[in-house]
Motif scaffolding. Sequence first.
Motif, PDB file in Angstrom:
ATOM      1  N   ARG A 203      90.921 -17.948  82.316  1.00 50.62           N
ATOM      2  CA  ARG A 203      90.298 -16.793  81.664  1.00 50.62           C
ATOM      3  C   ARG A 203      89.190 -16.220  82.537  1.00 50.62           C
TER       4      ARG A 203
ATOM      5  N   GLU B 140      97.743  -9.738  79.091  1.00 50.16           N
ATOM      6  CA  GLU B 140      96.299  -9.628  78.894  1.00 50.16           C
ATOM      7  C   GLU B 140      95.610  -8.863  80.001  1.00 50.16           C
TER       8      GLU B 140
ATOM      9  N   PRO C 173      95.907 -17.317  76.429  1.00 51.94           N
ATOM     10  CA  PRO C 173      96.298 -15.919  76.603  1.00 51.94           C
ATOM     11  C   PRO C 173      97.258 -15.497  75.491  1.00 51.94           C
ATOM     12  N   ARG C 174      97.026 -14.330  74.912  1.00 51.86           N
ATOM     13  CA  ARG C 174      97.851 -13.870  73.803  1.00 51.86           C
ATOM     14  C   ARG C 174      98.530 -12.568  74.169  1.00 51.86           C
ATOM     15  N   LEU C 175      99.799 -12.510  73.895  1.00 51.05           N
ATOM     16  CA  LEU C 175     100.558 -11.309  74.172  1.00 51.05           C
ATOM     17  C   LEU C 175     100.325 -10.290  73.067  1.00 51.05           C
ATOM     18  N   ARG C 176     100.313 -10.808  71.849  1.00 50.09           N
ATOM     19  CA  ARG C 176     100.113  -9.920  70.703  1.00 50.09           C
ATOM     20  C   ARG C 176      98.645  -9.983  70.318  1.00 50.09           C
TER      21      ARG C 176
END
Lengths: 602, 232
Positions: A472, A501, B225-228
């Motif tokens: 991140r 992202e 990490p999020r796609l949506r």
Amino acid sequence: MRALRSPAPLAGLLLVTGFVALALLGPVLWGQSAARIDDAAILQGHSPSHPFGTDNLGRDLLARVLVATRLSLLLAALSTAISLIVGVPLGVLPSLLPPRGARAAAGVINALVAFPGLLLAMFTAIVAGLGARGAVLGMGLAGAPMLARLTQTLAASVANSDYVSAARVLGVSRRRIALRHVLPNIAEPLLLNVTLILGGSLLGLAGLSFLGLGVQPPDYDWGRLLLEGLNRVYVDPEAALGPAVAIGLAAAGFNLLGEGLAKAASRTASVVRDAAAGEALEQVASQGVLSVRGLSVAFPGGAVPVREVCLDVAPGEIVGIVGESGSGKSLTALAIAGLVPHPGRVTGGVSLCGQDLSALSPRELRRLRGTSLAMMFQDPMTTLNPAMRVGAQLAEVSTTHHGLSRKDALTRAVDRLRRVSIARPRERARQHPHAFSGGMRQRAVIAMGLMGTPRLVIADEPTTALDVTVQRQILCLLREVTDETGAATLFISHDIAVVGELCHRVVVMYAGRVVEELPVEDLVSGAAHPYTRALVASLPDMDTDRSLPLATIPGRQPSPTEDGPGCAFAARCDLATERCAAGRPPLVRYGPERRVACWEAP
Amino acid sequence: MIIKNLSVRFGGFTAVDDVTLEIPAGGIVGLVGESGSGKSTLARAVTGLVPYTGEIVGADPRRIQMVFQDPYASLDPRMTVGASVAEGLRVPRAARRAEVERLLSLVSLPASLAGRYPRELSGGQRQRVAVARALGARPDLLIADEITSALDVSVQGAVLNLIRSLREELRLSMLFISHNLAVVRYVSDTVAVMHRGALVETGPTEQLVASPTADYTRSLLAAVPRLRPTAP
């Protein structure tokens, strides 16, 4: 055996084959003339009938050298066999015995390796009795410790492999592991080295015979002939020349062949850019930093992992390339940077900041790469030199390409390290890369890119090896750097979630081709290509319904050598029709920033 | 089965620090943590590959099996699929062939694959072979150490579905280790979070994901990490 086409191993192969043929045929063809005693021609020098002269009984020395091939090679082969029989089992012991025994066996090997080989050979030869038997035994035993060490090293690497761990968990016995897993997997490198050892034994045995410790009359090998010839070297030098040449050529033959085989087994591609990128760049009115047109990468043997890729990246834009392993995404990045490994061939056009890369000289290309391009790989250690201090490595960029003095360059390096949020940058600049954590190393690589003014950043799976929390941070840093410098960034990843992202635009690759390109906001619900949709659906995330099975894509991606007339995805696609199998859909534009290659896409 | 006060030390370094973890029969316990958190060392200790202190109650050590991360490294390249799967079998020689076929069908592979070599198989097929080999020893506990990390997403889904179907068909207990929280969440009933060698939090999956108590779990969840975009 492609390696045998290069001259040195080929010469080795020819020499070895020649000598083996000579060993088989020599005594048959020249056996009689080598044994014929001629009182009239004792100790003669060079003459038309005796090119290398005669010995003290008038026997022809050329014939004797040719006949001696059989005994010389036979003794070398026997002594190598002894080395193998003693050395290999000794070397396997450390990975076979329980820990305590293994340490003892390793200790024995260490002690034996430390003992001088030739001394051991001479000692054994004398104790075992003068003659061929003693010499062979001596050389054989002298070669055993090195072979044991080699076997030990090879076996240790196999013993640490996952499949041996798996066998241990299954309760397979140590003896069975050694026989079934370790030996078959070390056989190949071991046999390659046997060729080298053969050459060594040949020399050693000739040496022992020359010292009078080996073959005794009336038998003779090359070493014995050399000893007899040397007594009169000042009168008839050719008498010693024959056996000397034979020993030299045979030993060189075995060594050249062995080296060639070993090199073939551990062949690595060298990094060479193929400057044959031919076609002129299609003039497109784009203000993009990077513009790629019809880029293909082909390897000998018909593999074409990248096929006619076109893409543009604008300043300040982050474009993600996603795809499964084997889709050609990493090779596309390497081709753009001019780093495709030998013997790959790159065709098509790449233009960076309006300059056609194929039109530049190697020197201009290096300069452009050094100042305008920043590369990040999955493993930062491919970029960082482990033997150099981090600060000095960064400074090198500016002393080479920007003409800065070492002091100014180092000041800039410390400043850039601070810029990528490395704490205590002055101190860190003096450290070597191994003192950095994985995330810090990637930061240092970004800092290296910032030494100049990068126009293009190519990041190939830069966060794959990192933990999610560190990932991140690195992604945030990449975004900041892109915003700040206005550089174009090409981000390659197998992880759609990460791409989703970070990036503005996504390029999806399948079997070497771009199949879809779309803005990131449309990735989840607006994708048109069935492959993109299947890829998104098969990815579990934090909201996936746990009561349902995950969506899967049956079948597999075609390999780079397969290229049918139709759509590469047709065999795995629910929407596929006859049209898909018959013809390949072109990549067509539909809507702003969107392209798709599919006949059936809605 | 309960892992009680298990510790692993390498010299002065404590890789696993006093871990106690219960794995209920027929349940899947997910173990998440970052690299260096000690989760793989814990797996290797439980399977007996590294020495440890503490005890493992309720499981025959010979009936704990493991599937490794890299299916390209965990199969002997010089052994056929059939020979690899047969390695852990404890059945008479005559029954071997049938048993290998049964195991291959259990992981949805055709019996004809038994004569092939690993290099002829895809990554997903190799990982199925590795699972079949582990199942051959009739394990009480199966440890899956990052078994989908080396696979592509399109293949990962199929392997995860296999893991879930095996749990249903064989009532197999499993310790499922991964750095990927989304994957662990999908297959596990219980999730344990490991950090610097120690367990920081354990709880039923939905509860732990929805309302984590430990700070570390929270930061881990935030970094996924999020796609949506997450619902507000």
